[in-house]
Design a protein around this motif. Sequence first.
Motif, PDB file in Angstrom:
ATOM      1  N   HIS A 109       6.249   4.273   5.126  1.00 20.66           N
ATOM      2  CA  HIS A 109       7.679   4.050   4.867  1.00 20.66           C
ATOM      3  C   HIS A 109       8.436   3.429   6.037  1.00 20.66           C
ATOM      4  O   HIS A 109       9.640   3.192   5.934  1.00 20.66           O
ATOM      5  CB  HIS A 109       8.355   5.326   4.354  1.00 20.66           C
ATOM      6  CG  HIS A 109       8.615   6.328   5.410  1.00 20.66           C
ATOM      7  ND1 HIS A 109       7.694   7.258   5.790  1.00 20.66           N
ATOM      8  CD2 HIS A 109       9.698   6.538   6.190  1.00 20.66           C
ATOM      9  CE1 HIS A 109       8.207   8.002   6.743  1.00 20.66           C
ATOM     10  NE2 HIS A 109       9.401   7.582   7.002  1.00 20.66           N
ATOM     11  N   ILE A 143      -0.056   6.082  -1.350  1.00 14.90           N
ATOM     12  CA  ILE A 143       0.368   4.763  -1.840  1.00 14.90           C
ATOM     13  C   ILE A 143       0.882   4.894  -3.271  1.00 14.90           C
ATOM     14  O   ILE A 143       1.945   4.369  -3.621  1.00 14.90           O
ATOM     15  CB  ILE A 143      -0.791   3.750  -1.733  1.00 14.90           C
ATOM     16  CG1 ILE A 143      -0.997   3.386  -0.262  1.00 14.90           C
ATOM     17  CG2 ILE A 143      -0.514   2.509  -2.576  1.00 14.90           C
ATOM     18  CD1 ILE A 143      -2.235   2.552   0.019  1.00 14.90           C
ATOM     19  N   THR A 144       0.166   5.632  -4.101  1.00 14.05           N
ATOM     20  CA  THR A 144       0.609   5.815  -5.488  1.00 14.05           C
ATOM     21  C   THR A 144       1.926   6.591  -5.542  1.00 14.05           C
ATOM     22  O   THR A 144       2.838   6.238  -6.293  1.00 14.05           O
ATOM     23  CB  THR A 144      -0.464   6.583  -6.284  1.00 14.05           C
ATOM     24  OG1 THR A 144      -1.707   5.904  -6.119  1.00 14.05           O
ATOM     25  CG2 THR A 144      -0.111   6.647  -7.761  1.00 14.05           C
ATOM     26  N   ALA A 145       2.041   7.637  -4.722  1.00 16.27           N
ATOM     27  CA  ALA A 145       3.242   8.471  -4.762  1.00 16.27           C
ATOM     28  C   ALA A 145       4.481   7.713  -4.308  1.00 16.27           C
ATOM     29  O   ALA A 145       5.559   7.854  -4.882  1.00 16.27           O
ATOM     30  CB  ALA A 145       3.048   9.715  -3.900  1.00 16.27           C
ATOM     31  N   THR A 146       4.344   6.890  -3.268  1.00 14.42           N
ATOM     32  CA  THR A 146       5.521   6.219  -2.703  1.00 14.42           C
ATOM     33  C   THR A 146       5.761   4.857  -3.333  1.00 14.42           C
ATOM     34  O   THR A 146       6.870   4.330  -3.254  1.00 14.42           O
ATOM     35  CB  THR A 146       5.341   5.990  -1.188  1.00 14.42           C
ATOM     36  OG1 THR A 146       4.157   5.191  -0.989  1.00 14.42           O
ATOM     37  CG2 THR A 146       5.199   7.302  -0.445  1.00 14.42           C
ATOM     38  N   GLY A 147       4.718   4.258  -3.917  1.00 19.08           N
ATOM     39  CA  GLY A 147       4.865   2.897  -4.428  1.00 19.08           C
ATOM     40  C   GLY A 147       4.925   1.846  -3.324  1.00 19.08           C
ATOM     41  O   GLY A 147       5.290   0.705  -3.577  1.00 19.08           O
ATOM     42  N   ILE A 148       4.581   2.231  -2.107  1.00 24.54           N
ATOM     43  CA  ILE A 148       4.588   1.277  -0.980  1.00 24.54           C
ATOM     44  C   ILE A 148       3.158   0.781  -0.780  1.00 24.54           C
ATOM     45  O   ILE A 148       2.280   1.546  -0.380  1.00 24.54           O
ATOM     46  CB  ILE A 148       5.105   1.942   0.309  1.00 24.54           C
ATOM     47  CG1 ILE A 148       6.503   2.528   0.066  1.00 24.54           C
ATOM     48  CG2 ILE A 148       5.118   0.949   1.463  1.00 24.54           C
ATOM     49  CD1 ILE A 148       7.011   3.400   1.205  1.00 24.54           C
ATOM     50  N   VAL A 149       2.926  -0.500  -1.066  1.00 21.99           N
ATOM     51  CA  VAL A 149       1.560  -1.031  -1.117  1.00 21.99           C
ATOM     52  C   VAL A 149       1.327  -2.033   0.010  1.00 21.99           C
ATOM     53  O   VAL A 149       1.981  -3.069   0.061  1.00 21.99           O
ATOM     54  CB  VAL A 149       1.308  -1.734  -2.468  1.00 21.99           C
ATOM     55  CG1 VAL A 149      -0.154  -2.115  -2.616  1.00 21.99           C
ATOM     56  CG2 VAL A 149       1.757  -0.861  -3.631  1.00 21.99           C
TER      57      VAL A 149
END
Lengths: 289, 289, 289, 289
Positions: C236, C266-272
């Motif tokens: 983040h 990555i899945t939880a935050t959507g930050i790829v």
Amino acid sequence: MKRIENFKSIIDRYKIIFFDAFGVIKTYQGLVPGIEKTFSYLEAEKKEYYIVTNDASRSPAQLAESYHRMGLTAITSNRIVSSGMLTKEYLDLKVKDGIVAYLGTPDSAHYIDTSGLHTLPVSEVNSSNIDKVNALIFLDDEGFNWFDDLNKAVNILRKRTIPVIVANTDHAYPLSVHDVSIAIGGIASMIENIVGKEFIRFGKPDSQMFMFAYDLIREYRAVSKQEIVMVGDTLHTDILGGNKFGLDTVLVLTGNTLPGDVDTRITATGIVPTYICDNAVVQLGELGF
Amino acid sequence: MKRIENFKSIIDRYKIIFFDAFGVIKTYQGLVPGIEKTFSYLEAEKKEYYIVTNDASRSPAQLAESYHRMGLTAITSNRIVSSGMLTKEYLDLKVKDGIVAYLGTPDSAHYIDTSGLHTLPVSEVNSSNIDKVNALIFLDDEGFNWFDDLNKAVNILRKRTIPVIVANTDHAYPLSVHDVSIAIGGIASMIENIVGKEFIRFGKPDSQMFMFAYDLIREYRAVSKQEIVMVGDTLHTDILGGNKFGLDTVLVLTGNTLPGDVDTRITATGIVPTYICDNAVVQLGELGF
Amino acid sequence: MKRIENFKSIIDRYKIIFFDAFGVIKTYQGLVPGIEKTFSYLEAEKKEYYIVTNDASRSPAQLAESYHRMGLTAITSNRIVSSGMLTKEYLDLKVKDGIVAYLGTPDSAHYIDTSGLHTLPVSEVNSSNIDKVNALIFLDDEGFNWFDDLNKAVNILRKRTIPVIVANTDHAYPLSVHDVSIAIGGIASMIENIVGKEFIRFGKPDSQMFMFAYDLIREYRAVSKQEIVMVGDTLHTDILGGNKFGLDTVLVLTGNTLPGDVDTRITATGIVPTYICDNAVVQLGELGF
Amino acid sequence: MKRIENFKSIIDRYKIIFFDAFGVIKTYQGLVPGIEKTFSYLEAEKKEYYIVTNDASRSPAQLAESYHRMGLTAITSNRIVSSGMLTKEYLDLKVKDGIVAYLGTPDSAHYIDTSGLHTLPVSEVNSSNIDKVNALIFLDDEGFNWFDDLNKAVNILRKRTIPVIVANTDHAYPLSVHDVSIAIGGIASMIENIVGKEFIRFGKPDSQMFMFAYDLIREYRAVSKQEIVMVGDTLHTDILGGNKFGLDTVLVLTGNTLPGDVDTRITATGIVPTYICDNAVVQLGELGF
């Protein structure tokens, strides 16, 4: 925190059981398989039980009826404590007259009708009656046009300084095994943020839900918090709220909290149930005990 | 913080002026009266100017055209920096192929179309194409069915781990002297909260908006931040963002911040403009200077 | 998102590498083993590189020196972009005179000293000089008495309407394999909440950090964002910020994000990130390539 | 919302009065002038009254004593309901054994001591006893070293998955006419944010405070919520909490809410008291009635 195999051994320790509804007794697929055995056992053992649910979409009578249609007749309307009932109590005590504007279905509005108050969908508020609107209530995510009526609700709240009640604190609810739906609690938070005012929320984890159930019991007999256990599938509503109110708590894994995630989520949130049990189904031995 | 009577005396101190659009140049009633004098003066004095606006509903060409229709021909599309343009730059740089699903009007989606990408309204995402959705964009609050498509957006984001762009950070916008409308930025925050993921936001007060305008100028000449002033009507977007980027700032009182509130709000927020001026209208003396 | 075995194959695709410091180049145990090979390779290949770090505790010269003491001489002060440098730029541009009160060590305050400004620890602000305090800066969590000086900072901000700069956005930082420390960014958020004002924050994921590094390069040559890759250990800050600025990004697993957690987070935050790589160490073949 | 001149006319309508303490009965300058007349009148009229206060720094006995020292002997310890008492009830019900680590003074910890539990300052937690720590409590902002013990509390909570109680929800409290102090509730929110866990908070506006007082009365007689009025100086604790619990409410202007601000703040927050009264002082006519 103890892992318990058979929900029966939990019931045997308490006199009164509070159940969450969705994820504990039923899912989007119907009743949790075997749950009727739990209620037979409770009846046989003369335990008391209450359904404590964040639901303002229907009256207790209608909620009870929906269990009956699924074949669970043990849940009668006097066993149900819903966030909608707290909303009704609030209106009875605090809003003396005028119009209560609402977002929701006609069903959700009907049972909060109170002598002296007039419920009206937000869509029917207009310049001739807005001055009589003395409360606005978020009841259900269905029954209105989102674009028109959410914008209208914002503008009503810019013109009227009135209490706003959110009758269901959930932000989303499960629709199927794959999909969720935005709940009225999520919509209400967006509007609260836009208008900058402080809304009143009823629903777990708030203590007032538990107090309401606790008071129902105390109307006819003395009770101690140590005789009650709260059973739920969601850490931050059922378990956090039950713990804070001073009750023992059981986390079941038939709803929001999955068996593979349970340890991670307890550690991550710091919300610790007294017990963890796969489900709320009483398993009796071969001879019935 | 200085109170300035005539906006002209501010312009005379800087070489480049950044203007917010709504509340500074125009309101829901049309152009701010007299604002055309400001742009005549800027042209006469050969000052540079840019409109820096949180707007992703239309392309710069369409935004410019709307000024022309109101009679302000000085604002051409190359003078406009919008949060929509940053969204387009993001897609150009970061999303190589597949579908970009969007919430907004067809107009809002058209100008972000990029070679290799396919824009598709959220309503048209289905099980056969969801695997190709590589980004989701919140563009405008109009052009879709809120109930259907907001719920669908939530469920797309539960299934796809993709970047989500919010092309306008505002939570509400003024519709008339009495009413506001919920903006796409407010809706996006609700959905971000429900899915628990972190969205990417373009728009003031974020520095990237100011950087984009600053870079446009630097493409053809050197510039220092001290030569630029940002003019806006909103403390927590225009003024906070301009200050943070290192620019001098002017708060005007023709929009969000009312003359009677200005001192209270500056003290309450701690956001201090370099100057306060009633409006952004250049007043020339009798002989034209 | 691609998993890459050897960091060398990433470097080979870009001309300029931005590195986060903590968790990428060094940990609380010293340099990441083998990291010196990366910088030798960068030098040999004539790639450019910058350290982009949320750190306002020391000047770039002092930060560089700390790498030299660990044996990494490739990192010189002109390679370092810190949130402290953005703070200094803000003061240069926006605070013309008077006192800059600060929370932090004397070292952290020294390098933001600017002609015309006087830095003063919050502890030395009193009724005779408070009217000259024109900015307050949160620099470091050490160097002051928390009880006395945090309470004093709150009361200074109730009396003075001035910009408040948070020179490091982190809320906590690692101290050892088991322990973390509360960072000045966490303290600043508490005080922002108490005084109800809006502070200015410098540090990743905010774009202004990346712009500053980008501008350093553009001072001597043209550059496109596609030639740059950001390498970080934190989704983040490093990855979200890099992505938003339009850069390709590499997540390494030597710091905040553990190998066992990476997919979940990555899945939880959507930050790829564009790439995932175990570490930022260039592995050369037997013959040196 | 009605403006009432004489607090007497409010008292005459209710059988039971709940008072907030700070800003209603006392300020940092001592008792509110004339407040003793209110309590004489209450005694004469045989009305019941309770002090409902967000205070966990001392026991009810010590709080009562502090009123006696100021000359107000009517407030005895059995009249006081504090957030500290709810904390004690929680420990009694939910924490069966082990160590309760706390941040606060020895006084604040003493009265929550319970058979079977051992209270220990956070400073004395170490590697040999940390495994026995079964709860952590934020009691008071004094009595410990902020730098050492707040960092230690963070690290205890990273190692132990235990309930965390915040015994006072206030984020700041007034110290003098000019200054405030950071309260333990503000510190707790910072740490909650850093560790990412969900703490349990006791204190207004939470309903559990009002329930506790309500239950004290019901132990010896039946009561309806309509017989009770809550008197407070703070909209978002006293008034919001009282309203939500279903009580009528009085806002007095001797504390947090200033006479010049009251209308603005009610409109801004949407929190509407039943009555507004300058102060909680009963003014009797010349003949004593």
